[in-house]
Scaffold this motif. Sequence first.
Motif, mmCIF file in Angstrom:
data_model
loop_
_atom_site.group_PDB
_atom_site.id
_atom_site.type_symbol
_atom_site.label_atom_id
_atom_site.label_comp_id
_atom_site.label_asym_id
_atom_site.label_seq_id
_atom_site.Cartn_x
_atom_site.Cartn_y
_atom_site.Cartn_z
ATOM 1 N N THR A 242 -4.638 8.076 -1.252
ATOM 2 C CA THR A 242 -3.959 7.054 -2.061
ATOM 3 C C THR A 242 -3.467 5.882 -1.210
ATOM 4 O O THR A 242 -3.207 4.799 -1.732
ATOM 5 N N ILE A 243 -3.318 6.100 0.104
ATOM 6 C CA ILE A 243 -2.892 4.991 0.967
ATOM 7 C C ILE A 243 -3.891 4.690 2.084
ATOM 8 O O ILE A 243 -3.719 3.719 2.824
ATOM 9 N N ASN A 244 -4.896 5.540 2.237
ATOM 10 C CA ASN A 244 -5.855 5.324 3.324
ATOM 11 C C ASN A 244 -7.259 5.661 2.840
ATOM 12 O O ASN A 244 -7.573 6.833 2.623
ATOM 13 N N TRP A 245 -8.092 4.630 2.673
ATOM 14 C CA TRP A 245 -9.451 4.887 2.185
ATOM 15 C C TRP A 245 -10.242 5.734 3.173
ATOM 16 O O TRP A 245 -11.233 6.370 2.813
ATOM 17 N N ASN B 62 0.856 -1.192 0.000
ATOM 18 C CA ASN B 62 0.000 0.000 0.000
ATOM 19 C C ASN B 62 0.889 1.238 0.000
ATOM 20 O O ASN B 62 1.184 1.805 1.049
ATOM 21 N N ALA C 35 5.743 4.505 3.893
ATOM 22 C CA ALA C 35 4.731 4.948 2.924
ATOM 23 C C ALA C 35 4.067 6.236 3.400
ATOM 24 O O ALA C 35 3.799 7.136 2.600
ATOM 25 N N GLY D 22 0.377 3.836 -2.396
ATOM 26 C CA GLY D 22 -0.247 4.909 -3.160
ATOM 27 C C GLY D 22 0.284 4.975 -4.576
ATOM 28 O O GLY D 22 0.515 3.936 -5.215
ATOM 29 N N ARG E 86 -3.768 13.323 -1.621
ATOM 30 C CA ARG E 86 -2.613 12.479 -1.286
ATOM 31 C C ARG E 86 -2.952 11.329 -0.352
ATOM 32 O O ARG E 86 -2.691 10.176 -0.636
ATOM 33 N N GLY F 282 -5.751 -0.704 0.445
ATOM 34 C CA GLY F 282 -5.339 0.506 -0.260
ATOM 35 C C GLY F 282 -4.924 0.226 -1.691
ATOM 36 O O GLY F 282 -5.670 -0.386 -2.454
#
Lengths: 310, 217
Positions: free
Chosen positions: B82-85, A62, B19, A64, B79, A95
């Motif tokens: 993209t890594i955390n819904w 995850n 990340a 991005g 931003r 993600g």
Amino acid sequence: MTDFANGAISRREMLGAMVAAGLTGTALPFQGSVQPDVLSRKVPSSGELLPVIGLGSWITFNVGDDRAARASCAQVIRAFIDGGGRVIDSSPMYGSSQSVIGEAIASLPGDQLVFAADKVWTSRKDGRSQIEESRRLWRVQRLDLVQVHNLLGWEEHLPMLFALKRAGRIRYVGISTSEGRRHADVEQLMRQYPIDFVQLTYNAADREVENRFLPLAADRGIAVIVNRPFRQGALVDAASRRPLPVWAHEIDCTSWAQLLLKYIVSHPAVTTVIPATTSVAHVRENLAAGRGRMPDERQRERIAAAVQSL
Amino acid sequence: MDEWLSYRLSDLILFSPQAYFRMFAQYHERIAPLQVVLLSSAIAIPVLMRRSPARAERMIAAILAAWWLWVAIAFHLGRYATINWGARYFAILFMVQSVLLAWYSMRHRHEQPLPNHSGATLLFVLACAAPVASLIAGRDWNQVELIGATPDPTAIATLAFALSSARARWVLALIPVLWCAIGGATLWALDSAEAWVPWLAGIVAVALLFTPRRAPA
């Protein structure tokens, strides 16, 4: 070879068979991979062989839209496939993991090498659109396995997944849980539904499933995917402060991670374990745990005792 | 209920520290050189209080409203999502706070200078010093928290404003306090000592909000 799909078998009998086999009772060379020496297990419902070492994607993939990080993840996936791995597990919950995997396997010579294990994770009644979106992100013609993530909405999702399987849209149906959650429901579903796979947490420190679910899975002919083999790295971190036991070489282990993985995959009811990593070196180290001598019951107890003492 | 209690904080975090912090670097790279504008607007706050005290409260509320809207769109949706819904829900929270501050700015007719409030000054300085805290905690220079640009110092600065404001203090402080809890918890789950910055700010703000204000002499 012991046929776990037919008839009840106790844990003692199962482990006894494993000891008698010297290695693992059901361990077979994986056919169809570039690495013929990788140990594999049959999916009881189909007889399909899967390598015992898979690849998880919880947290690790995850990243991005970070191009550098995605490229790094792609290298891990490529190393995994090149090393004879096949089962990759993900979820819509993770993600960007699905798209990272999809991007990586699209760059491989052919997606047939990968066993795409994904999940449906939604409280909506119809999870079909989510499964289709997952397939699109994976960039495969069809997902091999779809599991009901943490049993969320299983009442609606399981009938839908069986329908998709009948229609040839997916190949296998499964359920997943982690860290001991909803075990009563897991047991009920394993007994009542003709699922192909169950995914659960199992490692040398968390052994509850040994007595309860692994014999049941063997009895019911259900393949087992094991998650959290290192307790999210905590077991390896704790173990790495101590020297590797001298007896580790007896089962061809050169690291604690391999000892921990061999403990898991040497249980004959386990089909695949899915350690997650962001490191090419670690994925190779993990894959090596699917080769060589496996621990017998005495050696398994030794590993468990060593882990308990950490 | 029992199932939810079985989850640890780390079970709810979907990404690695690498990340998360790299996401900040990407964000700063994308919005550059807007950081200069955002920092300038932060510097404008004490200047406004000194030069134009009667209108300062309304103008500061407007600046803060713009920051919350910016963070909602550029940071959370642009931003973090993209890594955390969950970031899309954070964005909604930030938009609501932006609307509250804009409402306060437009409707508030209290044209008195903002009172000197040492707690508010302390929190505002803490918000401005967020990059230093990030560096001390081990982030790279391009991954730092920044007032007006990233959520934590923006929430802390808003708490400073809420403490000084003439009315609706709790209404203005509710979401920033909630965010200090969420932001701190995220950093804590990522093993970052920086978690104490939003947590401390939230605790100080709540304690001061419960403290009765002295009547003006």
